[in-house]
Design a protein around this motif. Structure first.
Motif, mmCIF file in Angstrom:
data_model
loop_
_atom_site.group_PDB
_atom_site.id
_atom_site.type_symbol
_atom_site.label_atom_id
_atom_site.label_comp_id
_atom_site.label_asym_id
_atom_site.label_seq_id
_atom_site.Cartn_x
_atom_site.Cartn_y
_atom_site.Cartn_z
ATOM 1 N N ILE A 30 -4.123 -4.880 7.140
ATOM 2 C CA ILE A 30 -3.504 -6.030 6.474
ATOM 3 C C ILE A 30 -2.850 -6.915 7.535
ATOM 4 N N PRO A 31 -3.384 -8.122 7.767
ATOM 5 C CA PRO A 31 -2.825 -8.978 8.819
ATOM 6 C C PRO A 31 -1.396 -9.459 8.552
ATOM 7 N N ASP A 32 -1.040 -9.605 7.283
ATOM 8 C CA ASP A 32 0.292 -10.130 6.955
ATOM 9 C C ASP A 32 0.838 -9.374 5.747
ATOM 10 N N LEU A 33 1.609 -8.333 6.028
ATOM 11 C CA LEU A 33 2.237 -7.540 4.974
ATOM 12 C C LEU A 33 3.706 -7.962 4.910
ATOM 13 N N TRP A 53 -2.573 -5.485 11.113
ATOM 14 C CA TRP A 53 -3.971 -5.649 11.507
ATOM 15 C C TRP A 53 -4.117 -5.381 12.999
ATOM 16 N N GLY A 54 -3.214 -5.985 13.784
ATOM 17 C CA GLY A 54 -3.234 -5.800 15.226
ATOM 18 C C GLY A 54 -3.550 -7.084 15.959
ATOM 19 N N GLY A 55 -3.201 -7.132 17.225
ATOM 20 C CA GLY A 55 -3.466 -8.299 18.039
ATOM 21 C C GLY A 55 -2.475 -9.421 17.781
ATOM 22 N N ARG A 56 -2.887 -10.625 18.127
ATOM 23 C CA ARG A 56 -2.026 -11.785 17.919
ATOM 24 C C ARG A 56 -1.887 -12.098 16.431
ATOM 25 N N ASP A 82 10.296 0.701 11.446
ATOM 26 C CA ASP A 82 9.973 1.973 10.802
ATOM 27 C C ASP A 82 10.411 2.042 9.341
ATOM 28 N N HIS A 83 10.718 0.901 8.748
ATOM 29 C CA HIS A 83 11.036 0.886 7.323
ATOM 30 C C HIS A 83 9.748 0.860 6.506
ATOM 31 N N VAL A 84 9.734 1.538 5.376
ATOM 32 C CA VAL A 84 8.549 1.574 4.525
ATOM 33 C C VAL A 84 8.338 0.208 3.880
ATOM 34 N N ALA A 85 7.137 -0.359 4.097
ATOM 35 C CA ALA A 85 6.812 -1.671 3.537
ATOM 36 C C ALA A 85 5.849 -1.573 2.363
ATOM 37 N N LEU A 86 5.081 -0.470 2.296
ATOM 38 C CA LEU A 86 4.074 -0.339 1.244
ATOM 39 C C LEU A 86 3.605 1.110 1.170
ATOM 40 N N HIS A 87 3.288 1.550 -0.035
ATOM 41 C CA HIS A 87 2.673 2.865 -0.232
ATOM 42 C C HIS A 87 1.218 2.673 -0.619
ATOM 43 N N GLU A 88 0.381 3.568 -0.145
ATOM 44 C CA GLU A 88 -1.032 3.542 -0.516
ATOM 45 C C GLU A 88 -1.481 4.936 -0.922
ATOM 46 N N PHE A 104 -2.294 0.456 -4.034
ATOM 47 C CA PHE A 104 -1.077 0.094 -3.314
ATOM 48 C C PHE A 104 0.101 -0.030 -4.269
ATOM 49 N N ARG A 105 1.257 0.507 -3.825
ATOM 50 C CA ARG A 105 2.497 0.460 -4.604
ATOM 51 C C ARG A 105 3.624 -0.082 -3.732
ATOM 52 N N VAL A 106 4.503 -0.852 -4.341
ATOM 53 C CA VAL A 106 5.641 -1.379 -3.586
ATOM 54 C C VAL A 106 6.695 -0.280 -3.459
ATOM 55 N N PRO A 107 7.501 -0.311 -2.376
ATOM 56 C CA PRO A 107 8.501 0.739 -2.166
ATOM 57 C C PRO A 107 9.800 0.511 -2.942
ATOM 58 N N GLY A 108 9.983 -0.684 -3.482
ATOM 59 C CA GLY A 108 11.230 -0.977 -4.199
ATOM 60 C C GLY A 108 10.974 -1.804 -5.436
ATOM 61 N N ASP A 109 11.888 -2.709 -5.738
ATOM 62 C CA ASP A 109 11.757 -3.518 -6.946
ATOM 63 C C ASP A 109 11.436 -4.972 -6.640
ATOM 64 N N ALA A 110 10.966 -5.245 -5.426
ATOM 65 C CA ALA A 110 10.604 -6.615 -5.042
ATOM 66 C C ALA A 110 9.094 -6.739 -4.891
ATOM 67 N N VAL A 111 8.569 -7.914 -5.172
ATOM 68 C CA VAL A 111 7.147 -8.188 -5.002
ATOM 69 C C VAL A 111 6.807 -8.169 -3.507
ATOM 70 N N VAL A 112 5.666 -7.570 -3.164
ATOM 71 C CA VAL A 112 5.195 -7.520 -1.780
ATOM 72 C C VAL A 112 3.982 -8.428 -1.646
ATOM 73 N N ARG A 113 3.988 -9.258 -0.615
ATOM 74 C CA ARG A 113 2.925 -10.251 -0.389
ATOM 75 C C ARG A 113 1.951 -9.745 0.667
ATOM 76 N N LEU A 114 0.664 -9.735 0.326
ATOM 77 C CA LEU A 114 -0.389 -9.344 1.258
ATOM 78 C C LEU A 114 -1.197 -10.583 1.613
ATOM 79 N N GLY A 115 -1.175 -10.954 2.876
ATOM 80 C CA GLY A 115 -1.860 -12.173 3.295
ATOM 81 C C GLY A 115 -2.590 -11.988 4.598
#
Length: 385
Positions: free
Chosen positions: A186-189, A195-198, A238-244, A265-276
């Protein structure tokens, strides 16, 4: 300027050869040497029968050293430790403090990682599991530990093979070190580069940022021809951003073998997570990110859907399936991908590098809401052509 040299240490002494200055220093005493062109000696040996200065029998130790070096798969040096000097053809990389590190390693007879080189990535991938079809190993499940931090370490499959043994996956290729076999990236979690790289920044292009995340397998269960993994995606702190919740299944089919991949994919809390990714961040046609398969070098590539053929036509199209056929090291193979529960566009690269994937955020980000898992499932049929 540090001149290149070769160090030799034995039981009775040591020597340093400056092979551009033709000088050798033995136990602190330097001697000037002449130079004999070994190519000229070889030609004279062939034409006149002159004795070889370096006969084949004397090269065994040298070849053994080369084989020992080659036995360890190289790891790219992470970008914070590399600067570039010069322009055009004369441009060259400079590794931070490399001369001092090499000196310490030579003096101590130790590895770079053992003498404190900050750029020496000592971890290697661990094989977490093996996929076997009809007694034939067709894929290894790796944990990604061998991936450098700015290539966003994550679990993946490699090598992936046909039943006939043809390898149809690649990892850490020279053009994109962060391309890792078969897997999810995922380039933008939510602002984290998994994703890696620039990182692509609209208006600036690709820039290096300290925003790289990682993914690790925290639990796995293998039952017959199926594997379930719990994968945790983390940010640079090292904070959890997403569960899979990842599920793999494999079986033999008439044309070869079949892999079913499902990621929930599941969010770790009660906020919406954006995948871009670059596509949703403004780069037209670059909506990569999601399920991705990087191929090794191949020839005679043919990529098609039911209604389109060729890289330009298939790239960005929405179709139930896409097929990739090519010749890998002289052997033909075909991989057919099916989208099982979604209509994401297909991402295709053939001319620049060989890869195919399903774009999770082609033009707009995909949102993961609390209590509502985001699921992406695929089927890949791997066949000997």
């Amino acid at each position: 300027e540090v001149l290149p040299s070769v160090r030799v240490r034995g039981t009775t002494g040591s020597a340093v050869l400056g092979y551009t200055t033709d000088e050798v220093t033995i136990d602190g005493v330097t001697h000037g040497l002449g130079r004999t062109d070994l190519l000229e000696n070889l030609l004279a040996h062939r034409s006149r029968g002159d004795a070889l200065l370096v006969p084949l029998v004397s090269t065994g130790a040298f070849v053994e050293v080369l084989e020992a070096v080659r036995a360890t798969e190289p790891v790219q040096i992470d970008h914070p430790w590399v600067t570039w000097d010069g322009e055009g053809p004369a441009r060259r990389p400079l590794v931070t403090d490399v001369e001092a590190v090499v000196d310490r390693a030579a003096d101590q007879g130790a590895l770079f990682s053992e003498v404190g080189a900050p750029w020496a990535h000592a971890d290697r991938d661990e094989v977490l599991d093996e996929l076997v079809v009809d007694g034939v190993p067709v894929a290894s499940v790796l944990d990604g530990a061998g991936t450098i931090p700015t290539s966003s370490p994550r679990p993946y499959l490699h090598p992936v093979r046909t039943l006939g043994g043809t390898v149809v996956s690649a990892h850490h290729p020279p053009d994109h070190d962060w391309h890792c076999g078969v897997g999810f990236a995922i380039p933008d979690l939510d602002g984290v580069n998994c994703w890696g790289g620039r990182t692509y920044v609209h208006g600036e292009g690709y820039v290096w940022r300290d925003d790289h995340g990682s993914a690790t397998v925290v639990h796995a269960e293998h039952h017959g021809p199926s594997l379930r993994q719990e994968v945790v995606w983390r940010d640079p702190d090292d904070h959890v951003a997403l569960h899979e919740d990842r599920a793999l299944a494999w079986r033999a089919v008439d044309t070869g073998w079949e892999l079913t991949w499902s990621s929930s994919f599941r969010v770790p809390g009660d906020a919406v997570v954006r995948l871009g990714g670059p596509g949703s961040n403004g780069r037209v046609g670059a909506g990569y990110g999601g399920f991705t398969w990087r191929f090794p070098p191949c020839a005679d590539i043919a990529v098609r859907t039911a209604t389109a053929s060729g890289e330009d036509a298939v790239h960005g199209s929405v179709a139930p399936w896409v097929e990739w056929s090519a010749v890998f090291e002289g052997v033909g193979a075909t991989i057919r991908f099916e989208a099982l529960d979604h209509d994401d566009p297909w991402f295709v690269r053939a001319a620049e590098y060989p890869a195919i994937g399903s774009a999770l955020a082609w033009r707009t980000p995909t949102l993961v809401h609390p209590g509502v898992p985001l699921v992406r499932s695929f089927r890949a049929t791997v066949s000997d052509k």
